[in-house]
Motif scaffolding. Structure first.
Motif, PDB file in Angstrom:
ATOM      1  N   SER A   1      42.468 -53.844 -19.267  1.00  0.00           N
ATOM      2  CA  SER A   1      42.949 -52.477 -19.426  1.00  0.00           C
ATOM      3  C   SER A   1      44.324 -52.278 -18.820  1.00  0.00           C
ATOM      4  O   SER A   1      45.011 -51.311 -19.136  1.00  0.00           O
ATOM      5  CB  SER A   1      41.962 -51.488 -18.784  1.00  0.00           C
ATOM      6  OG  SER A   1      41.851 -51.739 -17.400  1.00  0.00           O
TER       7      SER A   1
ATOM      8  N   ARG B   1      54.039 -50.614 -26.299  1.00  0.00           N
ATOM      9  CA  ARG B   1      53.063 -50.202 -25.291  1.00  0.00           C
ATOM     10  C   ARG B   1      53.687 -49.122 -24.417  1.00  0.00           C
ATOM     11  O   ARG B   1      54.846 -49.239 -23.992  1.00  0.00           O
ATOM     12  CB  ARG B   1      52.630 -51.378 -24.428  1.00  0.00           C
ATOM     13  CG  ARG B   1      51.679 -50.966 -23.295  1.00  0.00           C
ATOM     14  CD  ARG B   1      51.175 -52.145 -22.535  1.00  0.00           C
ATOM     15  NE  ARG B   1      50.423 -51.742 -21.349  1.00  0.00           N
ATOM     16  CZ  ARG B   1      49.238 -52.193 -21.009  1.00  0.00           C
ATOM     17  NH1 ARG B   1      48.623 -53.068 -21.777  1.00  0.00           N
ATOM     18  NH2 ARG B   1      48.627 -51.788 -19.906  1.00  0.00           N
TER      19      ARG B   1
ATOM     20  N   ASP C   1      52.727 -46.858 -20.941  1.00  0.00           N
ATOM     21  CA  ASP C   1      51.842 -46.640 -19.800  1.00  0.00           C
ATOM     22  C   ASP C   1      51.999 -45.193 -19.344  1.00  0.00           C
ATOM     23  O   ASP C   1      53.009 -44.835 -18.727  1.00  0.00           O
ATOM     24  CB  ASP C   1      52.196 -47.590 -18.661  1.00  0.00           C
ATOM     25  CG  ASP C   1      51.926 -49.044 -19.007  1.00  0.00           C
ATOM     26  OD1 ASP C   1      50.915 -49.308 -19.681  1.00  0.00           O
ATOM     27  OD2 ASP C   1      52.728 -49.911 -18.622  1.00  0.00           O
TER      28      ASP C   1
ATOM     29  N   ILE D   1      46.543 -46.061 -17.309  1.00  0.00           N
ATOM     30  CA  ILE D   1      46.255 -45.567 -18.655  1.00  0.00           C
ATOM     31  C   ILE D   1      47.378 -46.035 -19.576  1.00  0.00           C
ATOM     32  O   ILE D   1      48.556 -45.789 -19.300  1.00  0.00           O
ATOM     33  CB  ILE D   1      46.157 -44.029 -18.697  1.00  0.00           C
ATOM     34  CG1 ILE D   1      45.069 -43.534 -17.748  1.00  0.00           C
ATOM     35  CG2 ILE D   1      45.878 -43.551 -20.109  1.00  0.00           C
ATOM     36  CD1 ILE D   1      44.998 -42.018 -17.658  1.00  0.00           C
ATOM     37  N   SER D   2      47.020 -46.686 -20.665  1.00  0.00           N
ATOM     38  CA  SER D   2      48.039 -47.208 -21.575  1.00  0.00           C
ATOM     39  C   SER D   2      47.587 -47.082 -23.021  1.00  0.00           C
ATOM     40  O   SER D   2      46.389 -47.040 -23.317  1.00  0.00           O
ATOM     41  CB  SER D   2      48.354 -48.668 -21.257  1.00  0.00           C
ATOM     42  OG  SER D   2      47.242 -49.497 -21.564  1.00  0.00           O
ATOM     43  N   LEU D   3      48.567 -47.053 -23.902  1.00  0.00           N
ATOM     44  CA  LEU D   3      48.333 -47.037 -25.347  1.00  0.00           C
ATOM     45  C   LEU D   3      49.215 -48.109 -25.962  1.00  0.00           C
ATOM     46  O   LEU D   3      50.433 -48.132 -25.738  1.00  0.00           O
ATOM     47  CB  LEU D   3      48.674 -45.670 -25.935  1.00  0.00           C
ATOM     48  CG  LEU D   3      48.405 -45.491 -27.441  1.00  0.00           C
ATOM     49  CD1 LEU D   3      46.904 -45.555 -27.723  1.00  0.00           C
ATOM     50  CD2 LEU D   3      48.979 -44.170 -27.935  1.00  0.00           C
ATOM     51  N   THR D   4      48.605 -49.004 -26.728  1.00  0.00           N
ATOM     52  CA  THR D   4      49.314 -50.120 -27.345  1.00  0.00           C
ATOM     53  C   THR D   4      49.165 -50.054 -28.854  1.00  0.00           C
ATOM     54  O   THR D   4      48.069 -49.805 -29.371  1.00  0.00           O
ATOM     55  CB  THR D   4      48.764 -51.466 -26.834  1.00  0.00           C
ATOM     56  OG1 THR D   4      48.880 -51.519 -25.413  1.00  0.00           O
ATOM     57  CG2 THR D   4      49.531 -52.635 -27.429  1.00  0.00           C
TER      58      THR D   4
ATOM     59  N   VAL E   1      45.593 -50.140 -32.888  1.00  0.00           N
ATOM     60  CA  VAL E   1      45.899 -49.204 -31.812  1.00  0.00           C
ATOM     61  C   VAL E   1      44.838 -49.408 -30.738  1.00  0.00           C
ATOM     62  O   VAL E   1      43.641 -49.394 -31.030  1.00  0.00           O
ATOM     63  CB  VAL E   1      45.896 -47.743 -32.301  1.00  0.00           C
ATOM     64  CG1 VAL E   1      46.162 -46.800 -31.136  1.00  0.00           C
ATOM     65  CG2 VAL E   1      46.946 -47.543 -33.387  1.00  0.00           C
TER      66      VAL E   1
ATOM     67  N   PHE F   1      43.619 -48.272 -26.782  1.00  0.00           N
ATOM     68  CA  PHE F   1      43.732 -47.359 -25.643  1.00  0.00           C
ATOM     69  C   PHE F   1      42.953 -47.949 -24.478  1.00  0.00           C
ATOM     70  O   PHE F   1      41.775 -48.278 -24.608  1.00  0.00           O
ATOM     71  CB  PHE F   1      43.181 -45.977 -26.008  1.00  0.00           C
ATOM     72  CG  PHE F   1      43.258 -44.984 -24.875  1.00  0.00           C
ATOM     73  CD1 PHE F   1      44.448 -44.352 -24.554  1.00  0.00           C
ATOM     74  CD2 PHE F   1      42.126 -44.692 -24.110  1.00  0.00           C
ATOM     75  CE1 PHE F   1      44.521 -43.448 -23.506  1.00  0.00           C
ATOM     76  CE2 PHE F   1      42.183 -43.784 -23.064  1.00  0.00           C
ATOM     77  CZ  PHE F   1      43.397 -43.162 -22.768  1.00  0.00           C
ATOM     78  N   ASN F   2      43.611 -48.080 -23.323  1.00  0.00           N
ATOM     79  CA  ASN F   2      42.997 -48.637 -22.120  1.00  0.00           C
ATOM     80  C   ASN F   2      43.049 -47.625 -20.990  1.00  0.00           C
ATOM     81  O   ASN F   2      44.053 -46.921 -20.823  1.00  0.00           O
ATOM     82  CB  ASN F   2      43.736 -49.905 -21.672  1.00  0.00           C
ATOM     83  CG  ASN F   2      43.553 -51.054 -22.628  1.00  0.00           C
ATOM     84  OD1 ASN F   2      42.436 -51.478 -22.872  1.00  0.00           O
ATOM     85  ND2 ASN F   2      44.648 -51.544 -23.195  1.00  0.00           N
ATOM     86  N   HIS F   3      41.962 -47.571 -20.206  1.00  0.00           N
ATOM     87  CA  HIS F   3      41.932 -46.650 -19.081  1.00  0.00           C
ATOM     88  C   HIS F   3      41.086 -47.258 -17.957  1.00  0.00           C
ATOM     89  O   HIS F   3      39.891 -47.526 -18.132  1.00  0.00           O
ATOM     90  CB  HIS F   3      41.326 -45.303 -19.505  1.00  0.00           C
ATOM     91  CG  HIS F   3      41.329 -44.277 -18.413  1.00  0.00           C
ATOM     92  ND1 HIS F   3      40.577 -43.116 -18.496  1.00  0.00           N
ATOM     93  CD2 HIS F   3      41.971 -44.217 -17.219  1.00  0.00           C
ATOM     94  CE1 HIS F   3      40.778 -42.395 -17.406  1.00  0.00           C
ATOM     95  NE2 HIS F   3      41.616 -43.049 -16.610  1.00  0.00           N
TER      96      HIS F   3
ATOM     97  N   ARG G   1      37.949 -49.458 -22.859  1.00  0.00           N
ATOM     98  CA  ARG G   1      38.941 -49.723 -23.899  1.00  0.00           C
ATOM     99  C   ARG G   1      38.382 -49.304 -25.241  1.00  0.00           C
ATOM    100  O   ARG G   1      37.214 -49.576 -25.549  1.00  0.00           O
ATOM    101  CB  ARG G   1      39.308 -51.209 -23.949  1.00  0.00           C
ATOM    102  CG  ARG G   1      40.463 -51.524 -24.890  1.00  0.00           C
ATOM    103  CD  ARG G   1      40.640 -53.014 -25.084  1.00  0.00           C
ATOM    104  NE  ARG G   1      39.722 -53.519 -26.101  1.00  0.00           N
ATOM    105  CZ  ARG G   1      39.880 -54.702 -26.722  1.00  0.00           C
ATOM    106  NH1 ARG G   1      40.873 -55.478 -26.404  1.00  0.00           N
ATOM    107  NH2 ARG G   1      39.016 -55.087 -27.637  1.00  0.00           N
TER     108      ARG G   1
END
Length: 818
Positions: free
Chosen positions: A54, A305, A307, A312-315, A396, A398-400, A409
């Motif tokens: 994540s 990507r 952050d 918290i990130s969105l790739t 897409v 999403f990691n948290h 994820r």
């Protein structure tokens, strides 16, 4: 069953979120990058990765070697540090502790790998057989196709039907091509419209665009990665970008009428809060082998990507390719005098000499050809047979990381594939009356949601749910002008799949003992296919659709590391599966009835086929010597093919009793056994010389003589393979790379004298050499001039059942790095 799985997956996620609902703890990880004398190493690239994938943060060390990652919430992380002139180093860190890292000048690079456990691990933690080919090795070898990148790995064999763009197969540990899963960043890439629903139809077009590295896991992996992860898993890890803006422009040309261009750009903004990497490449081969096989390929790959916070990130990721290749006439025995073939036993493959092949192409009658002892005519030109194809895939993620205990994820990916075949009346042997048209389209949407729970540093639990919708479309048009002989039909097939999976990882005895247990269940829901044709009905129209058999898998692996002797013992046992493709469930052929002028449908599929099933075991040892300058690995493997989907036309199917009226088609047939040993080594005897190589022994056979009566060996699998790669840097400007692949004999099946026969194809040795000179042209700018010779000994050899490979080929180019 599917509703139960969905409820369990959702309940597990909410429960784990509630368990970890305490306020997130924000801590920092700080340290210095030092050399072995304790001096700071500036401008070292430092990457921080969370245990659950994540979090991935990057930075560059300052002038005094310092680096820092602020406000991270996880319990434990892996740091990977690298700098020019030093071996890459990794270590485990926890927030708040001093995290100084010492880079060694000598020794094997220590990398963080993901594929073995679906989460970041250091090499000494990995309990499965895995090979990592990093970006620098790909550039040093100047490979432009994935299959060439993998050619030097242990346990894998490559079958390429005639050079760039030609049909290519990967065989891992002697198993079928559909037994190797292809992933991009842990998400499956496969073609829903191909016969086996795998990635083989696009293997020749998976070119090096913006790979960060390639990880090759050997052994079963279905519990983590689902269908096709049977003999092995190839995971293409995208270049993550980050750091100061850099890029490169590469131009190359040479033999086979080859031109290649590649442009790449990467960087980061706002202190690497936003990172990006983008690349595009174009390959154009105007002649190909003997001037017969022009091909073109244009590809793009990009990763973005953002952050929102360190936790918290969105790739987003995109990959696409548009391709064309001229197809050839397959190797054949047609026209060869019958006296050349012995009546019993295996037939030695003796290929028609090149001058006689040219005479055949020029139209010389068979009676005037000097056949000698020829038993196979190799591939020949087909002037109006071609394939155009494209694929596009986007993801897409999403990691948290919520707190030190819980993270999650959610990922979505869509894979679109399309292939068009057109073949006209030109060429040799059986050819259509006019140019026909075949179009195949596949779409796969995948949603994957997983929760990671780490209640203690030594224990991590992952649970997830995966939904997959796949659709198949084909259009067949023979384009005959006579309406009574015209076949113009369309087929639409789709199905949904629901899977639940888990993994439990233990690190005990001061992290010396690694244990991993995982499991997966996948169920299927069929949708009724539709056929658009005139005057025919589908054999599946009135079938009472029900759920096909569910796939269940389990996997256990363990390793123990002895720090005093630098020895790692490992073992892995599990079962794996391949889900039947949509064509294998509902496929068929459309044929014209000359008496009625209507189209008849002949079914080949069975909607209720059970998944292919495999049981496998491997065990091995990895030993490090000379302060980690040499690593030797030995792995023994055994795979039992319990049940496999096969196309049967031997009379097993009886139209009177088969529910679809078939006399031939796909059935759950018997399997076989593949076993052997893999030996590999990696060495860095000096700071400027790296060596690696492998030897693989494979013994693979079937339970039934399905293809050739009395012959049980697997076709296309060499019993012995050997690979070797050497890279030598001469100062800071000159680099020389040599790589070699050697295959022992293989066997092929061809039709000869009214029946299928086994042919023994000689083995071969292919050696390549690459040299480059790097010229500085300013601050952080270089020009790299290079030259490469492939098949440097100019060996004339054949692969598969008689496909001529390229002879000696020279290429040269220049790359501008900025």
């Amino acid at each position: 069953m599917n509703s139960i799985l969905r409820c369990l997956a959702v309940s597990a996620m909410w429960w784990l979120l509630l368990v970890g609902s305490a306020a997130a703890q924000s801590n920092a990880i700080r340290g210095r990058i030092l050399d072995e004398q304790g001096s700071p190493v500036p401008n070292a690239r430092v990457a921080l990765q969370g245990r659950d994938v994540s979090v991935r943060l990057t930075t560059v060390s300052s002038a005094n070697g310092e680096y820092a990652f602020e406000n991270v919430a996880g319990r434990e992380y892996l740091i990977e540090a690298e700098a020019p002139g030093f071996a890459r180093t990794t270590r485990r860190v926890t927030p708040g502790e001093a995290a100084d890292i010492t880079l060694k000048v000598e020794g094997i690079a220590d990398v963080v790998v993901v594929t073995a456990a679906g989460a970041p691990q250091t090499v000494d933690e990995v309990s499965k057989a895995i090979t990592v080919i990093d970006r620098q090795e790909i550039l040093d070898r100047n490979e432009f196709a994935l299959y060439e990148v993998l050619r030097t790995a242990p346990g894998i064999q490559i079958l390429n039907n005639g050079g760039p763009g030609a049909f290519t197969q990967l065989r891992t540990r002697g198993l079928r091509p559909d037994a190797t899963a292809i992933l991009y960043d842990g998400l499956r890439f496969r073609d829903a419209s191909t016969t086996q629903g795998d990635a083989t139809s696009f293997m020749s077009n998976l070119n090096f665009v913006d790979f960060g590295r390639v990880e090759f896991l050997r052994g079963s992996g279905s519990s983590l990665y689902g269908t096709n992860a049977v003999g092995g898993v190839v995971n293409i890890v995208s270049n993550p970008g980050g750091g100061p803006t850099t890029g490169s422009l590469q131009l190359e040309g040479g033999g086979l009428g080859l031109f290649r261009g590649r442009f790449q750009l990467q960087g980061g903004l706002a202190g690497d809060r936003f990172t990006y990497s983008f690349a595009t490449t174009h390959l154009n081969v105007t002649r190909g082998v003997n001037g017969w096989t022009p091909t073109r390929s244009t590809g793009v790959q990009g990763t973005l990507r953002y952050d929102f916070t360190p936790n918290i990130s969105l790739t987003g990721r995109v990959n696409a390719s548009d391709d064309f290749v001229a197809l050839q006439i397959s190797p054949t025995t047609a026209g060869i005098p019958a006296a050349n073939f012995p009546t019993v036993g295996v037939i030695p493959a003796r290929f028609l000499p090149a001058d006689q092949v040219r005479r055949l192409i020029a139209g010389v009658p068979s009676s005037q050809i000097i056949w000698g002892d020829t038993t196979i005519i190799p591939n020949r030109q087909d002037p109006d047979n071609r394939r155009s194809s494209d694929f596009a895939m986007g993801a897409v993620i999403f990691n948290h990381t919520i707190n030190p205990t819980v993270g999650y994820r959610v990922a979505w990916q869509r894979v679109h594939t399309a292939r068009v075949f057109q073949n006209g009346p030109g060429g040799f042997g059986f050819q259509p009356v006019t140019s026909n048209f075949l179009n195949y389209v596949g779409d796969i949407d995948t949603v994957d949601a997983r929760v990671n729970w780490q209640p203690a540093r030594w224990f991590t639990f992952t649970a997830g749910y995966e939904f997959e919708h796949e659709a198949y479309f084909d259009r067949q048009d023979n384009r005959l002008p006579d309406p009574q002989r015209r076949v113009n039909v369309q087929t639409n097939i789709s199905q949904n799949a629901h899977a639940g999976y888990f993994q439990a990882q233990f690190r005990l005895l001061e992290d010396r003992l690694q244990l991993s247990l995982s499991g997966r269940t996948q169920g299927f829901r069929l949708n009724r296919p539709t056929f658009v044709a005139t005057g025919t009905t589908s054999a599946y129209a009135n079938v009472q659709l029900k759920a096909p058999p569910t796939a269940y898998t389990g996997d256990i692996s363990a390793s123990y590391f002895v720090p005093t002797t630098r020895t790692k013992l490992r073992a892995h046992v599990g079962n794996a599966y391949r889900a039947p493709a949509l064509y294998e469930r509902f496929g068929g052929g459309f044929f014209n009835n000359p008496r009625t002028g209507l189209v008849n449908f002949t079914p080949y599929g069975d909607p209720f086929l059970a998944p292919d099933r495999y049981n496998s075991f491997d065990a091995g040892v990895d030993q490090y010597f000379f302060r980690d300058r040499l690593q030797i690995g030995i792995t023994g493997f055994y795979t039992r093919v319990v049940q496999i989907t096969a196309f049967d036309s031997s009379g097993v199917l009886n139209p009177a009793t088969d529910p679809y009226g078939r006399s031939s088609g796909y059935i759950n047939g018997s399997g076989g056994i593949s076993r052997g040993v893999e030996v590999s080594f990696n060495a860095r005897p000096t700071t400027t010389l790296t060596l690696n190589g492998s030897y693989t022994h494979t013994s693979a056979g079937t339970d039934r003589d399905v293809s050739v009566r009395g012959f049980f060996r697997i076709f296309g699998v060499a019993e012995h393979t050997f690979t070797f790669v050497a890279n030598q840097a001469l100062g800071k400007r000159v680099n020389i790379n040599f790589d070699l692949a050697a295959y022992s004999r293989t066997y092929a099946s061809l039709f000869a004298v009214n029946r299928s026969r086994a042919f023994e194809v000689p083995g071969y040795v292919k050696a390549d050499v690459m040299g480059s000179y790097t010229l500085p042209v300013g601050n952080d700018r270089t020009l790299r001039f290079y030259g490469q010779v492939e098949n440097m000994f100019n060996r004339r050899y054949f692969t598969g059942n008689g496909w001529l490979a390229p002879g000696v080929v020279g290429r040269g180019g220049v790359a501008f790095q900025f």
